[in-house]
Design a protein around this motif. Structure first.
Motif, PDB file in Angstrom:
ATOM      1  N   LYS A  55      39.512 -17.120  28.542  1.00 43.77           N
ATOM      2  CA  LYS A  55      39.905 -18.336  27.721  1.00 43.77           C
ATOM      3  C   LYS A  55      38.722 -19.242  27.240  1.00 43.77           C
ATOM      4  CE  LYS A  55      41.821 -21.000  31.433  1.00 43.77           C
ATOM      5  NZ  LYS A  55      42.935 -21.392  32.187  1.00 43.77           N
ATOM      6  N   TYR A  58      36.865 -17.246  24.683  1.00 39.93           N
ATOM      7  CA  TYR A  58      37.653 -17.474  23.168  1.00 39.93           C
ATOM      8  C   TYR A  58      37.679 -18.649  22.784  1.00 39.93           C
ATOM      9  CZ  TYR A  58      39.826 -13.222  24.852  1.00 39.93           C
ATOM     10  OH  TYR A  58      40.055 -11.835  25.423  1.00 39.93           O
ATOM     11  N   VAL A 145      39.481 -12.631  18.244  1.00 44.64           N
ATOM     12  CA  VAL A 145      39.999 -13.205  19.724  1.00 44.64           C
ATOM     13  C   VAL A 145      41.110 -12.003  20.100  1.00 44.64           C
ATOM     14  CG1 VAL A 145      41.154 -14.736  21.135  1.00 44.64           C
ATOM     15  CG2 VAL A 145      38.938 -15.145  20.080  1.00 44.64           C
TER      16      VAL A 145
END
Length: 191
Positions: A55, A58, A145
């Motif tokens: 995360k 991303y 992503v």
């Protein structure tokens, strides 16, 4: 400008999602290491695990793409500066508290100023086409992503992180019952 409750709710949501630019996994040795087509039965699990594990990477991709698109476009910089200036003017000008148009009276509150300011900003960004450019960059980076989440197999450390998240969810609960009475505090066996 913003109510304290709204700001606390936004901060809580960000903390709950764990969106941060820190804690990114190594780009060369891990993030771009291996790509394989997924099997249909593990696609959802792979995407969820990769989202939790990468995360920070991303977030860096999305924010980096947006920042790069802003600093490489003078029109975007101009439109954002103009928007920020007009936002400040609308928020901090001494506008009358009561606006009268014929027989219609309207009391101008802070939430109306905020709505007016964001409407002015949106109009500026749409007419300069900056809104659509930033939306395109956001969607393109989000597409990248999602492709990474689909085609990056879960590593051993990603599986371990997903298992820890599951255990944390299992042992955490709301500190109040539906009637507002306090229960015991949250339990985190890994802290």
């Amino acid at each position: 400008m913003w109510s304290e409750d709204a700001m606390e709710e936004i901060q809580e949501s960000i903390k709950e999602l764990g969106l941060t630019l820190r804690g990114a996994r190594p780009w060369g040795s891990e993030f771009f290491a291996v790509f394989k087509p997924p099997k249909a039965k593990i696609l959802e699990e792979r995407m969820a695990t990769n989202l939790l594990h990468y995360k920070a990477n991303y977030c860096q991709i999305v924010f980096g793409a947006l920042i790069l698109s802003v600093i490489t476009s003078p029109k975007t910089i101009f439109a954002l500066l103009l928007s920020a200036t007009l936002f400040g003017l609308v928020m901090y000008l001494r506008l009358p508290k009561l606006i009268e148009i014929g027989d219609f009276r309207f009391r101008l509150k802070m939430k109306h100023r905020i709505l007016l300011a964001f409407t002015v900003i949106l109009i500026i960004l749409i007419f300069t086409r900056v809104f659509f450019w930033l939306l395109f960059i956001f969607c393109a980076s989000l597409f990248f992503v999602i492709l990474h989440m689909i085609f990056r197999p879960r590593s051993l450390s990603a599986r371990y992180d997903a298992a820890i998240q599951d255990v944390r969810r299992l042992f955490s609960f709301d500190a109040t019952d539906p009637r507002g009475r306090a229960y015991a505090s949250r339990v985190d066996p890994f802290e």
